[in-house]
Design a protein around this motif. Structure first.
Motif, mmCIF file in Angstrom:
data_model
loop_
_atom_site.group_PDB
_atom_site.id
_atom_site.type_symbol
_atom_site.label_atom_id
_atom_site.label_comp_id
_atom_site.label_asym_id
_atom_site.label_seq_id
_atom_site.Cartn_x
_atom_site.Cartn_y
_atom_site.Cartn_z
ATOM 1 N N LEU A 95 40.882 51.969 40.784
ATOM 2 C CA LEU A 95 41.107 50.695 40.093
ATOM 3 C C LEU A 95 42.107 49.818 40.846
ATOM 4 C CD1 LEU A 95 41.054 51.789 36.352
ATOM 5 C CD2 LEU A 95 39.260 50.622 37.668
ATOM 6 N N THR A 96 43.082 50.436 41.493
ATOM 7 C CA THR A 96 44.015 49.679 42.342
ATOM 8 C C THR A 96 43.253 49.032 43.491
ATOM 9 O OG1 THR A 96 45.840 51.147 41.773
ATOM 10 C CG2 THR A 96 46.077 49.843 43.783
ATOM 11 N N GLY A 97 42.366 49.793 44.112
ATOM 12 C CA GLY A 97 41.529 49.242 45.172
ATOM 13 C C GLY A 97 40.653 48.114 44.667
ATOM 14 N N PHE A 98 40.105 48.254 43.457
ATOM 15 C CA PHE A 98 39.280 47.203 42.865
ATOM 16 C C PHE A 98 40.090 45.920 42.681
ATOM 17 C CE2 PHE A 98 37.884 44.973 39.001
ATOM 18 C CZ PHE A 98 36.638 44.540 39.436
ATOM 19 N N VAL A 99 41.314 46.042 42.194
ATOM 20 C CA VAL A 99 42.170 44.859 41.998
ATOM 21 C C VAL A 99 42.440 44.180 43.339
ATOM 22 C CG1 VAL A 99 44.484 44.117 41.306
ATOM 23 C CG2 VAL A 99 43.191 45.664 39.838
ATOM 24 N N LEU A 100 42.704 44.966 44.386
ATOM 25 C CA LEU A 100 42.931 44.396 45.723
ATOM 26 C C LEU A 100 41.679 43.670 46.224
ATOM 27 C CD1 LEU A 100 44.898 47.284 47.483
ATOM 28 C CD2 LEU A 100 45.784 45.029 46.829
ATOM 29 N N VAL A 101 40.525 44.292 46.061
ATOM 30 C CA VAL A 101 39.266 43.677 46.494
ATOM 31 C C VAL A 101 39.016 42.383 45.730
ATOM 32 C CG1 VAL A 101 36.747 43.951 46.417
ATOM 33 C CG2 VAL A 101 38.164 45.788 47.316
ATOM 34 N N LEU A 102 39.190 42.421 44.422
ATOM 35 C CA LEU A 102 38.940 41.244 43.592
ATOM 36 C C LEU A 102 39.898 40.106 43.943
ATOM 37 C CD1 LEU A 102 37.165 40.216 41.265
ATOM 38 C CD2 LEU A 102 38.889 41.081 39.692
ATOM 39 N N ALA A 103 41.184 40.420 44.107
ATOM 40 C CA ALA A 103 42.171 39.382 44.438
ATOM 41 C C ALA A 103 41.906 38.789 45.815
ATOM 42 C CB ALA A 103 43.580 39.966 44.372
ATOM 43 N N ALA A 104 41.648 39.631 46.808
ATOM 44 C CA ALA A 104 41.387 39.136 48.159
ATOM 45 C C ALA A 104 40.093 38.323 48.200
ATOM 46 C CB ALA A 104 41.321 40.304 49.146
ATOM 47 N N SER A 105 39.075 38.798 47.508
ATOM 48 C CA SER A 105 37.788 38.099 47.484
ATOM 49 C C SER A 105 37.915 36.726 46.820
ATOM 50 C CB SER A 105 36.758 38.957 46.756
ATOM 51 O OG SER A 105 35.519 38.310 46.685
ATOM 52 N N THR A 107 40.598 34.921 46.526
ATOM 53 C CA THR A 107 41.434 34.060 47.355
ATOM 54 C C THR A 107 40.674 33.558 48.579
ATOM 55 O OG1 THR A 107 43.326 35.358 46.611
ATOM 56 C CG2 THR A 107 43.698 33.873 48.448
ATOM 57 N N LEU A 108 39.948 34.455 49.248
ATOM 58 C CA LEU A 108 39.118 34.033 50.393
ATOM 59 C C LEU A 108 38.086 33.004 49.962
ATOM 60 C CD1 LEU A 108 38.521 37.370 52.304
ATOM 61 C CD2 LEU A 108 39.500 35.281 53.267
ATOM 62 N N GLU A 109 37.474 33.243 48.832
ATOM 63 C CA GLU A 109 36.479 32.315 48.313
ATOM 64 C C GLU A 109 37.102 30.948 48.048
ATOM 65 O OE1 GLU A 109 33.807 31.930 44.283
ATOM 66 O OE2 GLU A 109 34.418 33.935 44.915
ATOM 67 N N THR A 143 44.464 30.239 58.925
ATOM 68 C CA THR A 143 43.900 31.324 59.724
ATOM 69 C C THR A 143 44.640 32.636 59.475
ATOM 70 O OG1 THR A 143 43.273 29.712 61.397
ATOM 71 C CG2 THR A 143 43.260 32.016 62.058
ATOM 72 N N GLY A 144 45.952 32.597 59.408
ATOM 73 C CA GLY A 144 46.732 33.809 59.156
ATOM 74 C C GLY A 144 46.414 34.412 57.791
ATOM 75 N N ALA A 145 46.296 33.559 56.793
ATOM 76 C CA ALA A 145 45.963 34.037 55.447
ATOM 77 C C ALA A 145 44.567 34.653 55.427
ATOM 78 C CB ALA A 145 46.050 32.895 54.438
ATOM 79 N N LEU A 150 41.247 39.335 54.838
ATOM 80 C CA LEU A 150 40.140 40.187 55.299
ATOM 81 C C LEU A 150 40.597 41.637 55.441
ATOM 82 C CD1 LEU A 150 38.355 37.888 57.905
ATOM 83 C CD2 LEU A 150 37.466 38.652 55.680
ATOM 84 N N ALA A 151 41.816 41.832 55.947
ATOM 85 C CA ALA A 151 42.358 43.192 56.069
ATOM 86 C C ALA A 151 42.571 43.817 54.684
ATOM 87 C CB ALA A 151 43.671 43.169 56.859
ATOM 88 N N VAL A 152 43.105 43.034 53.745
ATOM 89 C CA VAL A 152 43.305 43.533 52.384
ATOM 90 C C VAL A 152 41.960 43.847 51.736
ATOM 91 C CG1 VAL A 152 44.098 42.881 50.062
ATOM 92 C CG2 VAL A 152 45.528 42.401 52.052
ATOM 93 N N LEU A 153 40.958 43.000 51.973
ATOM 94 C CA LEU A 153 39.622 43.241 51.426
ATOM 95 C C LEU A 153 39.028 44.537 51.979
ATOM 96 C CD1 LEU A 153 37.318 42.071 49.654
ATOM 97 C CD2 LEU A 153 36.473 40.958 51.718
#
Length: 186
Positions: A95-105, A107-109, A143-145, A150-153
């Motif tokens: 679930l921690t990984g899911f939160v990271l994926v969701l937040a990064a996704s 934000t990237l979007e 670009t840095g963000a 992408l690394a967090v995702l």
């Protein structure tokens, strides 16, 4: 109990995929009272409301919730530990990984995918992505963000699913070597 949970999660995941796929901007929901036209959403009034809420909060990243249902179903499936590409994780870690994926996704979007979201009638990345992008964008630059997100995702996806990126790279390399060898043999 395990089988019952699997069935309920499968139904919930399929229903969520259905309501997200048949989302219509004209249907009523928490962010729009509706146009008075007949419902388009195949999930009925509740489906229209859920789709609007999910897209408003998460943007197109709302589809990660369907992925969460799939991963939970796989966790309940007894033979998943035999798969080489995925490994089991504790529920809290997944679930921690899911939160990271969701937040990064999200934000990237919000930072990069404005066209598709606007065409669908909601903000790119939803409310979550908008808030997170407004903080990380000025801090790390565009670009840095993007690089950090992408690394967090990728890392979050590994934590969420148990996916081994090294195993993926090895399988990809083996597949390329096999294709090259087969083409050369022909």
């Amino acid at each position: 109990m395990r089988e019952a949970a699997w069935i309920v999660l499968a139904a919930a995941g399929i229903y969520l995929a259905l309501v997200l796929a048949t989302f219509s901007r004209s249907d009523p929901g928490p962010s729009f009272s509706g146009s008075g036209a007949p419902l388009v959403n195949k999930g009925g009034m509740m489906g229209a409301w859920l789709a609007d809420a999910f897209y408003y909060v998460f943007g197109m990243s709302a589809w990660w919730w369907v992925a969460l249902a799939v991963v939970c179903i796989l966790r309940l499936y007894r033979r998943v530990e035999r798969w080489e590409l995925l490994s089991r994780r504790t529920l809290a870690l997944s679930l921690t990984g899911f939160v990271l994926v969701l937040a990064a996704s999200c934000t990237l979007e919000a930072m990069r995918l404005h066209g598709p979201a606007q065409a669908a009638g909601f903000a790119a990345g939803g409310a979550v992505g908008t808030v997170l992008a407004s903080g990380i964008g000025p801090l790390l630059g565009f670009t840095g963000a993007t690089l950090v997100l992408l690394a967090v995702l990728a890392g979050g996806l590994a934590i969420f699913t148990g996916l081994s990126w090294m195993r993926v790279a090895e399988l990809t390399g083996a597949g390329l070597e096999w294709a090259y060898s087969a083409a050369r043999h022909r």
